[in-house]
Design a protein around this motif. Structure first.
Motif, mmCIF file in Angstrom:
data_model
loop_
_atom_site.group_PDB
_atom_site.id
_atom_site.type_symbol
_atom_site.label_atom_id
_atom_site.label_comp_id
_atom_site.label_asym_id
_atom_site.label_seq_id
_atom_site.Cartn_x
_atom_site.Cartn_y
_atom_site.Cartn_z
ATOM 1 N N ARG A 1 -36.580 -6.471 68.223
ATOM 2 C CA ARG A 1 -36.415 -7.494 67.184
ATOM 3 C C ARG A 1 -35.228 -7.178 66.279
ATOM 4 N N ASP A 2 -35.101 -5.904 65.887
ATOM 5 C CA ASP A 2 -33.990 -5.512 65.021
ATOM 6 C C ASP A 2 -32.645 -5.737 65.711
ATOM 7 N N LEU A 3 -32.581 -5.465 66.995
ATOM 8 C CA LEU A 3 -31.336 -5.660 67.739
ATOM 9 C C LEU A 3 -30.973 -7.140 67.798
ATOM 10 N N GLU A 4 -31.956 -7.979 68.057
ATOM 11 C CA GLU A 4 -31.699 -9.409 68.112
ATOM 12 C C GLU A 4 -31.298 -9.948 66.740
ATOM 13 N N LYS A 5 -31.939 -9.447 65.693
ATOM 14 C CA LYS A 5 -31.590 -9.871 64.339
ATOM 15 C C LYS A 5 -30.171 -9.451 63.976
ATOM 16 N N LEU A 6 -29.746 -8.267 64.420
ATOM 17 C CA LEU A 6 -28.380 -7.819 64.194
ATOM 18 C C LEU A 6 -27.393 -8.813 64.801
#
Length: 475
Positions: free
Chosen positions: A227-232
């Motif tokens: 999720r954090d990678l996609e949000k980045l």
């Protein structure tokens, strides 16, 4: 003569001596478990494990990373200099980067940090330097230090670590995506960007379980990481689109512009800048940690702060607030304070893992292609044979530079941190400006943090938070 640990469960510290052969020396290593090798024996501050083992095994030895295979540790100043000496044959031989398997999932294309030297890192390092040349870096640093000083001036107590975290993030955002401008620390956009980017770096890469069992990546255990990678990606994409809309090849404003414009005949996939921006933040942790340690060490010793201020007053007879880079050679004591802070704190206790580009021989040992090489900087920087009283803050040791040991605070040679020269400039401006304007003191009744209770973040050693009071100096 070398030693090797023998017998027991892995917690024992008994060793037996083994003679090194005169040719094709055998790499020795600590006792290891069958399944996990030495992984479970490595301290959270891994440089401390490298240092401990080097005292028994010598400056070059091997460890086991369990299912990830063998690795080599370099833990001596002479060996590090021989491996990464600028322009040396070994520098190019050891210029590739070993990547833990999790990076295949997270992505590393576009990263100066993790790409192999000749397969992208060289070009991207050159791109970063071109971006630096196109920007007013000194002006950028001065503006940020002015903002730091404003906080020091207006608050009775200041959490130095939190303040310098914000300053460091702002510098990076200015360089990478904000066209050289800065945010106010209270700005919601600034807070969001800092949170999103740092969320993708606040994890252990080498110690990640997915390195041992790749299938874990698709389990709930890694939901937050994905999720954090996609949000980045979704957070940075609008900045890329905005830059593309008003891009001017003759006016490179930041790293996104650099990726859009390329270098000469070289072009880049601009989407790779997302990973590059993210990867620069942990690399720059060394800058913010060093800023924090400089303040910590100086307020711990009134004589040091007095010498800094006497040097500043001597250089600036007209009492101007302006710092100019032409002063760099006229402030030897401030330069010594910065170097001693880098040595004593060693924010980068170990370099990111290198690996050989081919089978090669080094110091009589055979190094196989693609074998991870961990380089321990902490041990050499605290070796009492090279640095008398290695755990004492002594800036004066740098004033006699005729016979100093090898010192590589942020690496050396081809893969030295690309931002090291500009980072040192930032440290000079910060130290000069803050101690010209203020006398800083610790808060009465509050204990200052020590090296022993430091913590690791993004591979960098940081001090625990501490407060200061700032008193304006009389000009």
């Amino acid at each position: 003569m070398a030693t090797r640990r023998k017998g027991g469960s892995g917690d024992r510290d008994t060793y037996t001596k083994i003679e090194d052969p005169t040719e094709n020396k055998k790499l020795l290593g600590p006792e290891q478990s069958y399944l996990f090798g030495n992984l479970l024996q490595i301290d959270d501050k891994s440089h401390l494990s490298w240092t401990k083992w080097s005292e028994e095994l010598g400056a070059v030895y091997e460890i086991s990373l369990g299912p990830m295979g063998k690795a080599i540790v370099l833990s001596g100043a002479d060996e590090i200099a021989a491996a990464y000496g600028p322009g040396s044959e070994n520098d190019i031989k050891f210029s590739d980067r070993w990547r833990p398997p999790i990076l295949e999932k997270i992505g590393y294309a576009g990263s100066i940090t993790w790409e192999d030297w000749l397969e992208g890192a060289k070009q991207r390092k050159h791109l970063l330097h071109e971006v630096f040349k196109s920007m007013d870096m000194e002006g950028l640093f001065k503006n940020e230090v002015d903002a730091v000083c404003e906080v020091l001036s207006n608050k009775e107590l200041v959490d130095v670590c939190e303040l310098l975290n914000q300053a460091n993030n702002n510098i990076l955002l200015s360089i990478t995506l904000n066209r050289g401008d800065r945010y106010e620390y209270t700005d919601d956009e600034f807070k969001t960007l800092s949170e999103v980017i740092l969320a993708n770096n606040d994890r252990s890469l080498i110690g990640s379980p997915v390195n041992l069992m790749h299938c874990l990546w698709h389990t709930p255990f890694y939901n937050s990481t994905r999720r954090d990678l996609e949000k980045l990606k979704t957070t940075i994409q609008p900045y890329i689109d905005s830059h593309r809309a008003d891009f001017d090849r003759e006016n490179i404003r930041d790293l996104i512009d650099g990726y859009l414009g390329g270098i000469g005949e070289t072009s880049f996939d601009v989407q790779e800048v997302i990973i590059n921006i993210s990867s620069l933040f942990p690399s720059a942790c060394s800058l913010r940690a060093t800023m924090q340690y400089i303040i910590l060490f100086v307020i711990s010793d009134d004589d040091v702060q007095k010498k800094i201020q006497e040097e500043i007053d001597r250089v600036l007879n007209d009492a101007t607030e302006e710092y100019d880079e032409v002063l760099a050679d006229k402030i030897p004591y401030i330069n010594a304070v910065i170097k001693e802070s880098l040595r004593l704190a060693s924010p980068v206790g170990q370099l990111l893992p290198h690996c050989p580009i081919k089978d090669t021989k080094f110091e009589g040992y055979e190094f196989k292609k693609d074998t991870p090489i961990f380089t321990n900087l902490w041990g050499p920087n605290h070796d009492p044979e090279n640095w008398p009283d290695p755990y004492v803050f002594k800036p004066d040791r740098w004033l006699d530079t005729d016979d100093l040991p090898t010192f590589v605070p942020l690496g050396s040679g081809l893969r030295q941190c690309g931002g090291y020269p500009v980072a040192f400039k930032a440290l000079r401006i910060l130290t000069f400006t803050v101690f010209k304007r203020f006398h800083l003191k610790s808060v009465e009744g509050e204990k200052l943090p020590t090296l022993e209770d430091s913590f690791m973040l993004a591979g960098t050693t940081h001090p625990n938070h501490f407060n200061v009071t700032a008193t304006h100096r009389v000009s």
